[in-house]
Scaffold this active site. Sequence first.
Site, PDB file in Angstrom:
ATOM      1  N   GLU B  56       0.818  -1.209   0.000  1.00  0.00           N
ATOM      2  CA  GLU B  56       0.000   0.000   0.000  1.00  0.00           C
ATOM      3  C   GLU B  56       0.856   1.265   0.000  1.00  0.00           C
ATOM      4  O   GLU B  56       1.943   1.289   0.592  1.00  0.00           O
ATOM      5  CB  GLU B  56      -0.868   0.035   1.261  1.00  0.00           C
ATOM      6  CG  GLU B  56      -1.779  -1.155   1.391  1.00  0.00           C
ATOM      7  CD  GLU B  56      -2.450  -1.263   2.750  1.00  0.00           C
ATOM      8  OE1 GLU B  56      -3.587  -1.751   2.786  1.00  0.00           O
ATOM      9  OE2 GLU B  56      -1.832  -0.860   3.767  1.00  0.00           O
ATOM     10  N   LYS B  69       3.531   6.946   3.100  1.00  0.00           N
ATOM     11  CA  LYS B  69       4.151   5.727   3.629  1.00  0.00           C
ATOM     12  C   LYS B  69       3.975   4.599   2.628  1.00  0.00           C
ATOM     13  O   LYS B  69       2.915   4.465   2.015  1.00  0.00           O
ATOM     14  CB  LYS B  69       3.504   5.341   4.966  1.00  0.00           C
ATOM     15  CG  LYS B  69       4.089   4.054   5.575  1.00  0.00           C
ATOM     16  CD  LYS B  69       3.649   3.851   7.019  1.00  0.00           C
ATOM     17  CE  LYS B  69       2.287   3.222   7.114  1.00  0.00           C
ATOM     18  NZ  LYS B  69       1.969   2.852   8.525  1.00  0.00           N
ATOM     19  N   GLN B 140       2.926  -5.951  17.213  1.00  0.00           N
ATOM     20  CA  GLN B 140       2.321  -4.718  17.706  1.00  0.00           C
ATOM     21  C   GLN B 140       2.000  -4.747  19.196  1.00  0.00           C
ATOM     22  O   GLN B 140       1.786  -3.710  19.833  1.00  0.00           O
ATOM     23  CB  GLN B 140       1.017  -4.486  16.891  1.00  0.00           C
ATOM     24  CG  GLN B 140       0.143  -3.302  17.253  1.00  0.00           C
ATOM     25  CD  GLN B 140       0.824  -1.943  17.145  1.00  0.00           C
ATOM     26  OE1 GLN B 140       0.465  -1.009  17.842  1.00  0.00           O
ATOM     27  NE2 GLN B 140       1.799  -1.826  16.270  1.00  0.00           N
ATOM     28  N   VAL B 224      -7.804  -3.337  16.252  1.00  0.00           N
ATOM     29  CA  VAL B 224      -6.643  -2.928  15.455  1.00  0.00           C
ATOM     30  C   VAL B 224      -6.418  -3.827  14.238  1.00  0.00           C
ATOM     31  O   VAL B 224      -5.987  -3.374  13.183  1.00  0.00           O
ATOM     32  CB  VAL B 224      -5.370  -2.917  16.345  1.00  0.00           C
ATOM     33  CG1 VAL B 224      -4.136  -2.545  15.540  1.00  0.00           C
ATOM     34  CG2 VAL B 224      -5.541  -1.957  17.513  1.00  0.00           C
ATOM     35  N   GLY B 225      -6.731  -5.114  14.386  1.00  0.00           N
ATOM     36  CA  GLY B 225      -6.324  -6.070  13.354  1.00  0.00           C
ATOM     37  C   GLY B 225      -7.238  -6.150  12.144  1.00  0.00           C
ATOM     38  O   GLY B 225      -6.818  -6.613  11.086  1.00  0.00           O
ATOM     39  N   ASP B 227      -8.232  -4.622   9.254  1.00  0.00           N
ATOM     40  CA  ASP B 227      -7.709  -3.433   8.579  1.00  0.00           C
ATOM     41  C   ASP B 227      -7.502  -3.643   7.100  1.00  0.00           C
ATOM     42  O   ASP B 227      -6.681  -2.980   6.480  1.00  0.00           O
ATOM     43  CB  ASP B 227      -6.391  -2.998   9.241  1.00  0.00           C
ATOM     44  CG  ASP B 227      -5.323  -4.084   9.112  1.00  0.00           C
ATOM     45  OD1 ASP B 227      -5.632  -5.177   8.618  1.00  0.00           O
ATOM     46  OD2 ASP B 227      -4.187  -3.811   9.508  1.00  0.00           O
ATOM     47  N   LYS B 231     -10.653  -8.910   5.958  1.00  0.00           N
ATOM     48  CA  LYS B 231      -9.913  -9.208   7.204  1.00  0.00           C
ATOM     49  C   LYS B 231     -10.575  -8.467   8.355  1.00  0.00           C
ATOM     50  O   LYS B 231     -10.384  -7.267   8.525  1.00  0.00           O
ATOM     51  CB  LYS B 231      -8.456  -8.758   7.040  1.00  0.00           C
ATOM     52  CG  LYS B 231      -7.561  -8.933   8.275  1.00  0.00           C
ATOM     53  CD  LYS B 231      -6.092  -8.697   7.901  1.00  0.00           C
ATOM     54  CE  LYS B 231      -5.129  -8.898   9.046  1.00  0.00           C
ATOM     55  NZ  LYS B 231      -5.218  -7.879  10.093  1.00  0.00           N
ATOM     56  N   SER B 292     -10.136   0.733  14.155  1.00  0.00           N
ATOM     57  CA  SER B 292      -8.875   1.305  13.660  1.00  0.00           C
ATOM     58  C   SER B 292      -8.366   0.565  12.428  1.00  0.00           C
ATOM     59  O   SER B 292      -8.294  -0.663  12.420  1.00  0.00           O
ATOM     60  CB  SER B 292      -7.836   1.215  14.781  1.00  0.00           C
ATOM     61  OG  SER B 292      -6.543   1.426  14.287  1.00  0.00           O
TER      62      SER B 292
END
Lengths: 342, 342
Positions: B56, B69, B140, B224-225, B227, B231, B292
């Site tokens: 990405e 990024k 993480q 968090v996961g 994303d 998924k 997130s």
Amino acid sequence: MTQLVDVTNMCRWIDHHGVEKLIAGILGYIEEDFARWEKFDKIPRVASHTPIGVIELMPTSDSIEYGFKYVNGHPSNPARGFQTVTAFGVLADVDNGYPTFEAEMTLLTALRTAATSAMAAKVLARKDAQVMAMIGAGSQSEFQALGFRAALGIERVRIFDIDPNAMEKFRRNIEPLGIEVYLADSVDDAVEGADIITTCTADKAQNTILDYSLVRPGVHINGVGGDCPGKTELDPRILDDATVFVEFPPQTRIEGEIQNKPEDFEVVELWKVIAGQREGRTSDEEITLFDSVGFAIEDFSALRYLRDSTAGTDFQTFIDLVAEPDDPKDLFSLTSRVLSPL
Amino acid sequence: MTQLVDVTNMCRWIDHHGVEKLIAGILGYIEEDFARWEKFDKIPRVASHTPIGVIELMPTSDSIEYGFKYVNGHPSNPARGFQTVTAFGVLADVDNGYPTFEAEMTLLTALRTAATSAMAAKVLARKDAQVMAMIGAGSQSEFQALGFRAALGIERVRIFDIDPNAMEKFRRNIEPLGIEVYLADSVDDAVEGADIITTCTADKAQNTILDYSLVRPGVHINGVGGDCPGKTELDPRILDDATVFVEFPPQTRIEGEIQNKPEDFEVVELWKVIAGQREGRTSDEEITLFDSVGFAIEDFSALRYLRDSTAGTDFQTFIDLVAEPDDPKDLFSLTSRVLSPL
């Protein structure tokens, strides 16, 4: 570790091999990638525009390797002592996502743009073409001239630029290499008797650099500078009389000369000509136009060529860009040599 | 010249300051940038998916600086000895388009993700929260734990991972820092009595890591996961009972937990809470969910913080990335020290 070709080593590499040999080499890689066009992930470049310029990311992937280029375009830069275009790029391994190769691409973009123009002209210009008119004597101009000599044997260039110093710079750089340079006093003068017309100016506006009346049957137009929304160089009537070849239509319709035409304006995808699925020039009277904007696959090809050409040589150094803990799940171990909680 | 913080210097910088102090510092910069959210150029990240992972590009700009990024996500990487996520990033000057700063971002992403989670929890978790459940003990996990201690004073973590070695690694890294770690034998066991539940697993599939029955009133879920398209980690019924906070809705609807919900599923934009335009948690019984996915502005903030924090120190070196001829129109001069025409 990621391999790196920085500016110093890029200059050394070009020095070592010579511009024409490298343009010819990159041209071969672009032909190879255009011939397998359908294998690539393709999107229009991702642009961030401001009134003063644009910053773009140009990604693509053939599912084995991924590549992208960072590039800016700021027409007012030279007057302030900066390059109009600067660029760098990266190749990565699709299998694990790690970046494998980074390179400066300001010079490499100049080489690949000339290579792409020359590749198009090989199938679109008349076989007996001898004279090229160049409108614009900026950073790209010498590379275009040498690209056309390398690929088509063009030995005579008639150049015009509104900046006489830029024209003199072009002559100073190019005449010693054995190309006959004529400094024209107008666009009309430059295109007189030219078989190929290359337009490559940097102004970010809808200009008519090349007037309709100046385009005669049989000419090939290599339109390089119209490459941004609101930035075109050709009288739109020229497009009606010409067969228009483009790189990636969804991008060219936003950025190219055809942005001044309806969404369904007929174009030929250049890759189909390279892949042998379509004809290029079909007669000596046809007007052909390569509406070039620059596409990510060309950068991918150029990065591949540079990487392959510099592999195992001291033109490559390394950049320490990928954190690699011994246990891949233990990234934190890299932070904990000395631990100082608050 | 472009300034560089490579992996070695990133490790030294983290060593020098400590993880918690840096997460707190980055958190401050993210808050600053979220509070001026409307000033940024925002697009969903540009993703190139393959069956094995994703690569990405995440660009943004506040019209003064531009940043992007490069990041990959390959869930099968650790089993093959590679990091799931690696990243690097660049800042550039919008005025002339030149890249000014490049940095490794594998470690920096871990810091900024923890900082973003902690920033959200500051306004979304109950003020009396003391215990965090962590589902997933990957790269993480330690950063999340330290981020929550730095921002909320969380001193007790109940962790579960299907890989016992990963849990042991977490305990080995975190217990010496004074956080009480409980190794749970199931997700049910981990969330027992937890005020905050962080889910951070890497499997690229629609999983139900966290079952509906395990979510009690008053809990804050830091998801968090989930994303990436396809998924997710949460039982979709959890979303119906929770107030769902997101970063950039057009991206989260593609990548976050809410990808399992209709296009008009109600969400609150987190920046509005940070900017004081919306309330965060409104009662002790409310279930809050930070869905997130990671957004470009957070990377921009982290790069700015890193650049500012390392300015004038030997944590920065240089990378020779921008070709600068004396005459900006004479790029060709860089190639012509030795000229060897074909």
